[in-house]
Design a protein around this motif. Structure first.
Motif, short mmCIF file in Angstrom:
data_model
loop_
_atom_site.label_atom_id
_atom_site.label_comp_id
_atom_site.label_asym_id
_atom_site.label_seq_id
_atom_site.Cartn_x
_atom_site.Cartn_y
_atom_site.Cartn_z
N GLU A 624 -2.68 2.13 0.44
CA GLU A 624 -2.11 1.04 -0.36
C GLU A 624 -1.39 0.00 0.50
O GLU A 624 -0.56 -0.76 0.01
CB GLU A 624 -1.13 1.61 -1.38
N ALA A 626 -2.14 -2.79 1.91
CA ALA A 626 -2.29 -4.22 1.65
C ALA A 626 -1.62 -4.66 0.34
O ALA A 626 -1.39 -5.84 0.13
CB ALA A 626 -3.76 -4.59 1.63
N ILE A 627 -1.29 -3.70 -0.55
CA ILE A 627 -0.77 -4.08 -1.86
C ILE A 627 0.60 -3.48 -2.17
O ILE A 627 1.23 -3.87 -3.15
CB ILE A 627 -1.76 -3.67 -2.97
N ASP A 628 1.05 -2.54 -1.38
CA ASP A 628 2.33 -1.87 -1.64
C ASP A 628 3.30 -2.18 -0.51
O ASP A 628 3.12 -1.74 0.64
CB ASP A 628 2.12 -0.36 -1.77
N ALA A 629 4.34 -2.93 -0.83
CA ALA A 629 5.31 -3.34 0.20
C ALA A 629 6.05 -2.13 0.77
O ALA A 629 6.42 -2.12 1.95
CB ALA A 629 6.31 -4.34 -0.40
N ASP A 631 4.86 0.91 1.26
CA ASP A 631 4.02 1.55 2.26
C ASP A 631 4.00 0.75 3.55
O ASP A 631 3.97 1.32 4.65
CB ASP A 631 2.59 1.69 1.72
N GLU A 632 4.04 -0.57 3.43
CA GLU A 632 4.04 -1.42 4.62
C GLU A 632 5.30 -1.17 5.45
O GLU A 632 5.25 -1.07 6.68
CB GLU A 632 3.95 -2.89 4.22
N SER A 658 -9.00 -5.25 5.87
CA SER A 658 -7.65 -5.65 5.50
C SER A 658 -6.63 -4.65 6.02
O SER A 658 -5.59 -5.03 6.58
CB SER A 658 -7.54 -5.78 3.97
N GLN A 659 -6.92 -3.38 5.86
CA GLN A 659 -6.00 -2.35 6.37
C GLN A 659 -5.91 -2.42 7.89
O GLN A 659 -4.82 -2.32 8.46
CB GLN A 659 -6.49 -0.96 5.94
N LYS A 662 -3.79 -5.41 8.99
CA LYS A 662 -2.36 -5.15 8.73
C LYS A 662 -1.78 -4.23 9.80
O LYS A 662 -0.70 -4.45 10.34
CB LYS A 662 -2.19 -4.51 7.35
#
Length: 699
Positions: A624, A626-629, A631-632, A658-659, A662
């Motif tokens: 997740e 690319a969509i979960d801050a 997790d980033e 995308s992953q 990132k």
């Protein structure tokens, strides 16, 4: 470099730049053990780590690296620190001898010494090392004993206590040393017991009895003790040794049963009334502690026919023997077995897992033991009987359930087992029953797959930031002949539960090492590495280090190309012993990776103690990204922490560009996942990545 095969039990390493001296020493020591040697002192440490010798002979004057410096390097290696080193040299001056002994050598002998003297000196030191190793094993056994061990001097002052003594009494070792064992007295052990104790000790005999003692927190406990005098060779008593077992729970249970006085007169088992009372307590405990327990009803198949043919006398003997077997061979001491009447028995299995499916597996294991035990032949009055049984199993957590209802459900389930053909067990819950039946079938198939070598290994590629192939993770696969590919998440836990994982894991390691050696010999693949997942059960096995050492020697791989992947759960229990084992493997050159990092509960203080080389970011965070801050943030933190600790960080489960972008932007330099490549068999893997150094992902 060469060696002479003589005695497998002892390994001797000779390091000398004089090949003539090596030939002489080899001839002298050929009957003592297997001799390894090298004339290159710079390669000696690597050779020593690979063969782990029992004894080392060193020259002092050698080019590039002298013997004294080499001795210090050897002694700095964890795996070699206890190996005796003997200098064999032409030097005889006191200064050289002093430096040699200071470096860690045990002795110093002249090259011109009599061969018999050299051989005898080596044999003597090997004997001393063996004696030291035996003493160390004895000390470890005493320290790790499940019994409390106390040693006092002749006046009764405590000189030694083992960890179990501290655990049982609540007093630390420092609090007990110098004290009299009266420190533990509750005042409830009879004066006659102490009189008998000292009467036996002063006459040189061992006393056996029980103490009612008091812990530091004031609670009482009962210990069964053997107290013996320790005498010198001349018979003079110098110390006393007490070996004690905490029997509090066992004694209290026996007292309670005796007080109730409700036993079956034939088998001496608790009867129905006592079973009901105990079941009521277990139901209450389950409700309080939210764990599961199980009630098993057992009925001997066709027992009435046996009574009709041979009479009740033989039938009673059979029931008595079956009850004895069930107690001794199938159940724990805390489990309750009762005879309900006729040929019916009941068993309460307490403190099962909170997870109902795990609890079902635990109850299944007991049921299988019971069926096997009952089917063993019984011989009475020259008549051999072969019996079977039907079992009904009811799992419960105690919620909204009374004793009678639990008994009714177990009883009804037992009759379902009889209706299904007897000699089997059934669960009250149909879904649990279906799952158990599938697991039984799967276990049988897995054992066949292991014995018939149906398992195989796949390889999933790993790449660096420049998309160059750097290595692969070894993945175990099982393609069932009827069901197709069985997920590892299904059969690996089963292998761990049934004790198959150690043999399977060793096979995987050997297969991986053989493949690694093959690939490392190919142009462009010299630095290729393989990562192998190690089960916690396999890693904690007492022979794991020695088994892996032998595999490395046997396959001839470069150990630093082998990465062992362990999870945080592996190190959560017994951190110090795990670190010790990791350091022993690290000394061989093996590297370590923390798999699924971020999903466990290990602390940073634990992490920094571990001799790791790599962290693997768990794919649940990458998925997740690319969509979960959140997790980033987690991924960025893991990457920064790993880099600050000097560790390689590899992201697994990378499935799209995308992953990858990132991760690359956050500083991650190593990757693994379907976007780079799926797991493949060895031949297909090699074919796809033949041009590994030039391989660029087609994005």
């Amino acid at each position: 470099m060469d060696s002479m095969t003589t005695c497998k039990q002892t390994r001797i390493l000779i390091v000398d730049d004089d090949s003539g001296a090596i030939r002489v020493l080899t001839q002298i020591l050929k009957d003592v053990g297997k001799v390894y040697f090298t004339t290159d002192s710079t390669q000696a440490l690597e050779l020593a780590l690979s063969v782990t010798p029992d004894f080392i002979l060193l020259d002092i004057e050698m080019p590039e690296l002298n013997g004294i410096d080499l001795c210090q390097r050897i002694k700095n290696q964890y795996a070699l620190s206890d190996v005796p080193i003997l200098f064999v040299t032409c030097h005889t001056d006191v200064d050289t001898e002093t430096r040699a002994l200071t470096a860690g050598a045990i002795d110093f002998i002249h090259k011109s010494a009599n061969p018999v003297l050299i051989k005898t000196r080596v044999q003597n030191y090997l004997a001393l090392k063996h004696h030291y190793d035996e003493q160390r094993k004895l000390a470890q056994a005493v320290e790790q004993s499940s019994d409390s061990i106390i040693i006092t001097d002749i006046d009764g002052n405590i000189e030694y206590v083992n960890p179990m003594s501290e655990k049982s009494s609540g007093y630390s070792r420092q609090e007990m040393l110098g004290q009299n064992p009266r420190l533990l007295a509750s005042g409830k052990t009879s004066a006659q017991a102490y009189q008998n104790l000292w009467s036996a000790l002063t006459s040189g005999r061992t006393w056996r009895g029980e103490f009612i003692n008091r812990r530091k927190d004031g609670s009482e406990y009962i210990e069964r003790a053997n107290v013996s005098p320790i005498a010198q060779a001349d018979g003079k008593i110098t110390h006393y040794l007490a070996i004690k077992t905490d029997i509090t729970d066992q004694t209290l249970m026996q007292d309670e049963i005796s007080r109730l006085g409700r036993f079956d007169s034939l088998t001496n088992l608790p009867n129905r009334r006592q079973l009901q009372e105990r079941l009521r307590q277990v139901l209450s405990a389950c409700s309080r502690h939210q764990h599961a327990s199980a009630l098993l009803f057992i009925d001997i198949d066709d027992f009435r026919r046996l009574n009709d043919i041979y009479g009740h006398s033989l039938g009673d003997k059979v029931l008595t023997e079956i009850s004895l077997r069930l107690r001794q061979d199938c159940l724990r001491t805390e489990d309750v077995i009762a005879r309900l009447g006729g040929d019916e028995f009941a068993v309460i299995i307490e403190n099962l897992s909170k997870d109902l499916w795990v609890a079902a597996s635990q109850a299944e294991e007991v049921a299988e033991k019971i069926l096997v035990t009952i089917t063993k032949p019984l011989v009475f009055d020259s008549i051999e009987q072969h019996l079977t049984a039907s079992l009904g199993i009811y799992l419960f957590t105690g919620d909204d359930l009374d004793v009678e209802e639990a008994i009714k459900r177990a009883d009804a389930t037992m009759y379902r087992a009889k209706a299904a053909g007897k000699n089997c067990f059934k669960f009250y819950d149909p879904q649990i029953q279906r799952d158990i039946e599938r697991r039984i079938t799967l276990e049988t198939d897995l054992r066949r797959a292991v014995s018939e070598q149906q398992l195989t290994i796949f390889f999933q590629p790993q790449f660096d930031q420049d998309k160059r192939l750097t290595g692969a993770e070894v993945l175990l696969r099982w393609e069932h002949s009827e069901q197709g590919m069985i997920p590892p998440s299904e059969f690996i836990p089963l292998a761990e539960e049934k004790g198959l994982i150690i043999s399977i894991g060793l096979w995987v390691l050997k297969s991986a090492c053989l493949q690694l050696r093959t690939w490392n010999m190919k142009p462009g693949w010299e630095q290729f590495q393989l990562s192998v997942n190690i089960s916690p059960c396999q890693f904690r096995d007492k022979d794991f280090v020695s088994d892996l050492r032998e595999l490395i020697i046997e396959t001839g791989i470069l150990p630093h190309h082998l990465v062992l992947e362990i999870t945080e759960s592996t190190v959560l229990e017994g951190v110090s012993s795990i670190i010790e084992k990791m350091n022993a493997l690290k000394a061989l050159g093996v590297r370590f990776s923390m798999d699924d990092f971020g999903t466990g509960y290990s602390s940073l203080s634990q992490l920094k103690q571990l001799p790791l080389n790599e962290l693997k970011i768990d794919q649940s965070f990458v998925r997740e990204l690319a969509i979960d801050a959140n997790d980033e943030v987690i991924v960025r933190t893991i990457i920064a922490m790993g880099q600050n600790l000097g560790l390689t960080v590899i992201a697994e489960g990378v499935e799209n560009a995308s992953q990858y972008d990132k991760l690359l932007a956050q500083g991650c330099k190593h990757f693994q996942g379907y976007w780079f490549g799926r797991p493949l068999p060895a031949e297909a893997f090699e074919h796809m990545y033949q041009s590994a150094s030039e391989y660029i992902h087609n994005s």
